[in-house]
Design a protein around this motif. Structure first.
Motif, short mmCIF file in Angstrom:
data_model
loop_
_atom_site.label_atom_id
_atom_site.label_comp_id
_atom_site.label_asym_id
_atom_site.label_seq_id
_atom_site.Cartn_x
_atom_site.Cartn_y
_atom_site.Cartn_z
N PHE A 91 -10.53 8.88 -6.86
CA PHE A 91 -10.99 7.50 -7.29
C PHE A 91 -10.85 6.80 -5.98
CE2 PHE A 91 -11.71 9.41 -11.19
CZ PHE A 91 -12.66 8.81 -11.63
N GLY A 92 -9.80 6.76 -5.07
CA GLY A 92 -9.68 5.92 -3.99
C GLY A 92 -10.81 6.31 -3.08
N PRO A 99 -17.12 0.05 -2.74
CA PRO A 99 -16.00 -1.07 -2.95
C PRO A 99 -16.29 -1.84 -4.08
CG PRO A 99 -16.57 -0.97 -0.83
CD PRO A 99 -17.70 -0.30 -1.32
N ASP A 100 -15.41 -2.53 -4.91
CA ASP A 100 -15.42 -3.10 -5.96
C ASP A 100 -16.15 -2.90 -7.12
OD1 ASP A 100 -13.34 -4.84 -4.71
OD2 ASP A 100 -15.14 -5.54 -3.61
N ARG A 101 -16.64 -1.57 -7.37
CA ARG A 101 -17.64 -1.09 -7.98
C ARG A 101 -17.02 0.01 -9.04
NH1 ARG A 101 -23.07 1.09 -5.99
NH2 ARG A 101 -23.27 1.31 -8.28
N ILE A 102 -15.95 0.66 -8.68
CA ILE A 102 -15.36 1.76 -9.29
C ILE A 102 -14.15 1.55 -10.44
CG2 ILE A 102 -14.38 3.93 -9.16
CD1 ILE A 102 -16.98 3.85 -8.14
N ASP A 103 -14.31 1.94 -11.80
CA ASP A 103 -13.41 1.89 -12.83
C ASP A 103 -12.71 3.13 -12.90
OD1 ASP A 103 -14.21 -0.76 -13.24
OD2 ASP A 103 -15.86 -0.10 -14.60
N ASP A 142 -2.04 0.83 -5.36
CA ASP A 142 -1.29 -0.41 -4.78
C ASP A 142 -1.04 -0.41 -3.31
OD1 ASP A 142 -0.30 -3.01 -4.91
OD2 ASP A 142 1.31 -2.42 -6.52
N ASP A 143 -0.55 -1.49 -2.70
CA ASP A 143 -0.24 -1.34 -1.26
C ASP A 143 1.05 -0.55 -1.25
OD1 ASP A 143 -2.26 -3.20 -0.64
OD2 ASP A 143 -1.14 -4.79 -1.30
N MET A 144 1.31 0.26 -0.08
CA MET A 144 2.64 0.98 0.10
C MET A 144 2.65 1.00 1.77
SD MET A 144 1.62 4.28 -2.41
CE MET A 144 3.40 4.97 -2.31
N PRO A 145 3.99 0.89 1.91
CA PRO A 145 4.16 1.12 3.29
C PRO A 145 3.99 2.34 3.84
CG PRO A 145 6.29 1.48 1.84
CD PRO A 145 5.22 1.13 1.19
N GLU A 146 3.53 2.33 5.34
CA GLU A 146 3.18 3.42 6.00
C GLU A 146 4.37 4.54 6.05
OE1 GLU A 146 1.64 2.76 9.81
OE2 GLU A 146 0.05 1.26 9.11
N ASN A 147 5.46 4.29 5.78
CA ASN A 147 6.52 5.29 5.73
C ASN A 147 6.77 5.93 4.38
OD1 ASN A 147 7.63 3.11 4.75
ND2 ASN A 147 9.61 2.98 6.34
N ALA A 148 6.04 5.28 3.20
CA ALA A 148 6.37 5.96 2.07
C ALA A 148 6.06 7.53 2.13
CB ALA A 148 5.12 5.55 0.98
N GLY A 157 -3.88 0.71 -1.60
CA GLY A 157 -4.56 -0.50 -1.48
C GLY A 157 -5.81 -0.83 -1.96
N THR A 158 -6.54 0.22 -2.64
CA THR A 158 -7.91 -0.05 -3.15
C THR A 158 -8.00 -0.80 -4.30
OG1 THR A 158 -7.66 2.19 -4.26
CG2 THR A 158 -8.85 1.99 -2.00
#
Length: 333
Positions: A91-92, A99-103, A142-148, A157-158
């Motif tokens: 889904f990402g 963009p802004d169209r997927i549920d 969600d937003d996640m750090p690059e070192n996650a 981030g989507t």
């Protein structure tokens, strides 16, 4: 009601193929966009001869690519069948392409029989991890750090909107606890609808995702120029549901004039109850039926569905429904 939307199960009619069903889905989606439907949802079902949307994310991408403005999504993905990371990646990817169209609506049931569920999951776990899986999945968007240590790429981030789906009180409680929108499967399992809506609204906790409750109610709609035509067309869905209930699933049957003669009374009682949240008839007939559903449940959104054998009749039914529903929309509801 703020919006009206469409749930398509990609039915495979008797005498046709899954390829025909998927072509019909794209045809219907294009009509739905022109007619003003807000969302177009597809559902995950497996080992069902009459439903062609098993690979739900693939079909969503196909529909999104054939349309341009309407939201497209899953109603839903049966999360116990999948690893949350793989759902997030699928889904990402869709959200990155469109963009802004997927549920993403999430269900807790397997969407099939137990033998097929075993084939899907390979290693079935006795514990229920649905709550943890939902939270894990939301985290990947969600937003996640690059070192996650683990990220969904694409996905991170989507902020793909996640819905909880249900036909019992469990989903209502979970959606309220997590502050997520909630959709009830009242088009085939309406028994707990009143109670579920009350629980969801009364116990809702605002979240970063949603500040106030948002309820979507599902209803069947079968419309035609006359009441008689609509009831004739609806016999296909009644036959299909009766056969499913008696362990004989198959393709969507041809409609018949006297459906009561083909379904035993005890089975018919169950079918009629299961399909009771619906509107059937000519435009002037379905309008008060739909209004009664809105008055009783006061949904923020109504999603309608129909299993009609003839593709042209199905297109016409959803077009009639859109004409009626557009007059019932209250954006400030």
């Amino acid at each position: 009601m703020k919006h009206f939307s469409l749930l398509d199960l990609s039915p495979v009619p008797e005498g046709q193929t899954a390829g025909d069903a998927l072509r019909n889905t794209v045809d219907l989606a294009r009509l739905a966009e022109k007619a003003g439907y807000h969302r177009y949802w597809l559902a995950e079902h497996h080992n069902m001869p009459g439903i062609a949307s098993a690979a739900t994310a693939v079909v969503i991408g196909h529909v999104a690519g054939a349309t341009s403005t309407m939201r497209v999504g899953a109603g839903g993905i049966m999360l116990p069948n999948h690893a949350p990371l793989m759902v997030a990646e699928s889904f990402g990817t869709l959200a990155t392409l469109y963009p802004d169209r997927i549920d993403l609506g999430l269900g807790r049931a397997p969407g099939t029989d137990m033998a097929t569920a075993r084939a899907l999951r390979r290693h079935m776990s006795p514990e229920d991890t649905f709550v943890q899986d939902v939270q894990e999945l939301i985290g990947y968007f969600d937003d996640m750090p690059e070192n996650a240590p683990v990220r969904a790429i694409p996905g991170v981030g989507t902020k793909v909107p996640v819905w909880i789906l249900g036909s019992s009180l469990y989903g209502a409680q979970l959606a309220a606890m997590l502050g997520l929108p909630y959709a009830f499967a009242s088009h085939f399992a309406p028994a707990m609808l009143d109670q579920a809506i009350e629980i969801y609204r009364s116990s809702f906790r605002p979240s970063a995702i949603l500040s106030k409750p948002h309820v979507m109610v599902a209803a069947g709609v079968c419309a035609a120029e006359t009441d008689a035509q609509a009831y004739f067309l609806r016999s296909s869905q009644m036959l299909a549901f009766a056969r499913l209930r008696t362990g004989k699933p198959g393709k969507l049957p041809l409609p018949i004039e006297n459906v009561e003669s083909e379904i035993p009374p005890a089975v018919m009682d169950g079918v009629q109850h299961a399909l009771s949240v619906s509107a059937v008839g000519a435009p002037e007939t379905i309008k008060p039926q739909l209004q009664a559903i809105l008055d009783r449940y006061k949904p923020d959104e109504l999603i309608v569905t129909a299993m009609i054998h003839d593709h042209k009749a199905r297109l016409a039914s959803f077009e009639i429904a859109a004409d009626v529903l557009s007059g019932l929309v209250s954006p400030d509801a």
